[in-house]
Design a protein around this motif. Structure first.
Motif, PDB file in Angstrom:
ATOM      1  N   PRO A   1       0.606  -1.308   0.026  1.00  0.00           N
ATOM      2  CA  PRO A   1       0.039  -0.122  -0.157  1.00  0.00           C
ATOM      3  C   PRO A   1       0.611   1.258  -0.168  1.00  0.00           C
ATOM      4  O   PRO A   1       0.354   2.262  -0.374  1.00  0.00           O
ATOM      5  CB  PRO A   1      -1.013  -0.062   1.255  1.00  0.00           C
ATOM      6  CG  PRO A   1      -0.079  -1.174   2.110  1.00  0.00           C
ATOM      7  CD  PRO A   1       0.626  -1.946   1.278  1.00  0.00           C
ATOM      8  N   VAL A   2       1.747   1.395   0.595  1.00  0.00           N
ATOM      9  CA  VAL A   2       2.850   2.440   0.450  1.00  0.00           C
ATOM     10  C   VAL A   2       3.382   2.931  -0.972  1.00  0.00           C
ATOM     11  O   VAL A   2       3.324   3.888  -1.409  1.00  0.00           O
ATOM     12  CB  VAL A   2       4.074   2.234   1.214  1.00  0.00           C
ATOM     13  CG1 VAL A   2       5.092   3.414   1.025  1.00  0.00           C
ATOM     14  CG2 VAL A   2       3.828   2.077   2.719  1.00  0.00           C
ATOM     15  N   ARG A   3       3.545   1.728  -1.916  1.00  0.00           N
ATOM     16  CA  ARG A   3       3.871   2.142  -3.158  1.00  0.00           C
ATOM     17  C   ARG A   3       2.567   2.440  -4.096  1.00  0.00           C
ATOM     18  O   ARG A   3       2.637   2.863  -5.170  1.00  0.00           O
ATOM     19  CB  ARG A   3       4.549   0.754  -3.640  1.00  0.00           C
ATOM     20  CG  ARG A   3       6.195   0.833  -3.488  1.00  0.00           C
ATOM     21  CD  ARG A   3       6.803  -0.017  -4.268  1.00  0.00           C
ATOM     22  NE  ARG A   3       6.412  -1.480  -4.199  1.00  0.00           N
ATOM     23  CZ  ARG A   3       5.937  -2.340  -4.960  1.00  0.00           C
ATOM     24  NH1 ARG A   3       5.593  -1.919  -6.466  1.00  0.00           N
ATOM     25  NH2 ARG A   3       5.439  -3.343  -4.835  1.00  0.00           N
ATOM     26  N   LEU A   4       1.506   1.689  -3.839  1.00  0.00           N
ATOM     27  CA  LEU A   4       0.418   1.757  -4.811  1.00  0.00           C
ATOM     28  C   LEU A   4      -0.527   2.820  -4.212  1.00  0.00           C
ATOM     29  O   LEU A   4      -1.461   2.931  -4.943  1.00  0.00           O
ATOM     30  CB  LEU A   4      -0.066   0.396  -4.581  1.00  0.00           C
ATOM     31  CG  LEU A   4       0.421  -0.687  -5.414  1.00  0.00           C
ATOM     32  CD1 LEU A   4      -0.233  -2.071  -4.952  1.00  0.00           C
ATOM     33  CD2 LEU A   4       0.446  -0.514  -6.719  1.00  0.00           C
ATOM     34  N   LEU A   5      -0.480   3.222  -3.102  1.00  0.00           N
ATOM     35  CA  LEU A   5      -1.682   4.236  -2.518  1.00  0.00           C
ATOM     36  C   LEU A   5      -0.875   5.782  -2.267  1.00  0.00           C
ATOM     37  O   LEU A   5       0.342   5.551  -1.778  1.00  0.00           O
ATOM     38  CB  LEU A   5      -2.156   3.787  -1.262  1.00  0.00           C
ATOM     39  CG  LEU A   5      -3.412   2.841  -1.241  1.00  0.00           C
ATOM     40  CD1 LEU A   5      -3.660   2.353   0.138  1.00  0.00           C
ATOM     41  CD2 LEU A   5      -4.511   3.298  -1.998  1.00  0.00           C
ATOM     42  N   THR A   6      -1.730   6.845  -2.542  1.00  0.00           N
ATOM     43  CA  THR A   6      -1.396   8.135  -2.127  1.00  0.00           C
ATOM     44  C   THR A   6      -1.486   8.188  -0.786  1.00  0.00           C
ATOM     45  O   THR A   6      -2.378   7.597  -0.137  1.00  0.00           O
ATOM     46  CB  THR A   6      -1.999   8.932  -2.940  1.00  0.00           C
ATOM     47  OG1 THR A   6      -3.428   8.810  -2.713  1.00  0.00           O
ATOM     48  CG2 THR A   6      -1.827   8.963  -4.505  1.00  0.00           C
ATOM     49  N   PRO A   7      -0.619   9.235   0.047  1.00  0.00           N
ATOM     50  CA  PRO A   7      -0.981   9.334   1.430  1.00  0.00           C
ATOM     51  C   PRO A   7      -2.349   9.716   1.620  1.00  0.00           C
ATOM     52  O   PRO A   7      -2.881  10.514   0.895  1.00  0.00           O
ATOM     53  CB  PRO A   7      -0.115  10.211   1.618  1.00  0.00           C
ATOM     54  CG  PRO A   7       1.154  10.273   0.560  1.00  0.00           C
ATOM     55  CD  PRO A   7       0.468   9.774  -0.706  1.00  0.00           C
ATOM     56  N   GLY A   8      -3.049   8.650   2.277  1.00  0.00           N
ATOM     57  CA  GLY A   8      -4.450   9.165   2.587  1.00  0.00           C
ATOM     58  C   GLY A   8      -5.420   8.229   1.795  1.00  0.00           C
ATOM     59  O   GLY A   8      -6.681   8.503   1.611  1.00  0.00           O
ATOM     60  N   GLY A   9      -4.783   7.816   0.908  1.00  0.00           N
ATOM     61  CA  GLY A   9      -5.608   6.846  -0.082  1.00  0.00           C
ATOM     62  C   GLY A   9      -6.371   5.800   0.459  1.00  0.00           C
ATOM     63  O   GLY A   9      -5.988   5.360   1.655  1.00  0.00           O
TER      64      GLY A   9
END
Length: 203
Positions: A140-148
């Motif tokens: 999720p750190v690579r695949l999501l924007t912060p707050g995503g």
């Protein structure tokens, strides 16, 4: 697809008159193709709601015939880019036909990891029936924007803590519920259906 739910395509029959037009088109394509495992309406309504908070990018794994993707597209703000990945070439063809008038939607053929090519995303929907649930390799750190927002679907609602599957701790579920980069909870959408929803923490 969001939610390879058992008989999810048929579950839309009772809602046919109230479905968004694009969802109705995808459900019709799934029926014509004989594909029963579309996401259920309960999941679809949640996806449509969450898509409204994704102004830049949405991705999902497991397109199927595009029912879950249609729910996402029906709720996404104008200008949001949607990417979906499907392993079955014929289902890719069917789904691309459903979305032929929607240039903001891209459907890729291949392994679910192909979502990594276009991230990060504001909303990522992982097919709980597929590898993304079982092996925990989606980062999720690579695949999501912060707050995503992350959605992992197709769980049976937990009745114990720790949650059990087959009498032993449910490791895939615990992976997401205890992920250090996420603030996560389980939502019960129906007596027999739950999803995990998480928000990527900043940093």
């Amino acid at each position: 697809m969001p939610g390879m739910s058992l008989q999810g395509t048929d579950a839309h029959r009772n809602a046919d008159g109230t479905l968004p037009a694009l969802v109705a088109r995808a459900v019709a394509a799934a029926r014509a193709h004989g594909f029963p495992y579309s996401c259920r309406p309960e999941q679809g309504r949640l996806l449509r709601l969450l898509a409204g908070g994704a102004p830049r990018g949405i991705a999902e794994t497991g397109t199927g015939c595009g029912v879950g993707l249609a729910w996402l597209a029906s709720g996404a703000p104008p200008g949001t880019r949607l990417v979906s990945v499907e392993r079955d070439a014929e289902r890719v063809r069917v789904a691309r036909q459903v979305f032929r008038d929607h240039p903001e939607v891209g459907i890729l053929h291949g392994d679910w990891r192909r979502v990594e090519e276009h991230g990060p995303y504001d909303l990522l929907v992982l097919d709980g029936g597929g590898q993304a649930k079982g092996d925990g390799t989606a980062d999720p750190v690579r695949l999501l924007t912060p707050g995503g927002t992350l959605v992992v679907d197709d769980f049976t609602p937990a009745t114990t803590w720790p949650p059990l599957f087959g009498g032993v701790p449910d490791r895939p579920r615990l992976h997401w519920l205890e992920h250090p980069a996420l603030r996560t909870t389980e939502l019960r959408l129906a007596p027999d259906l739950a999803v995990i929803v998480g928000t990527r923490l900043p940093g």
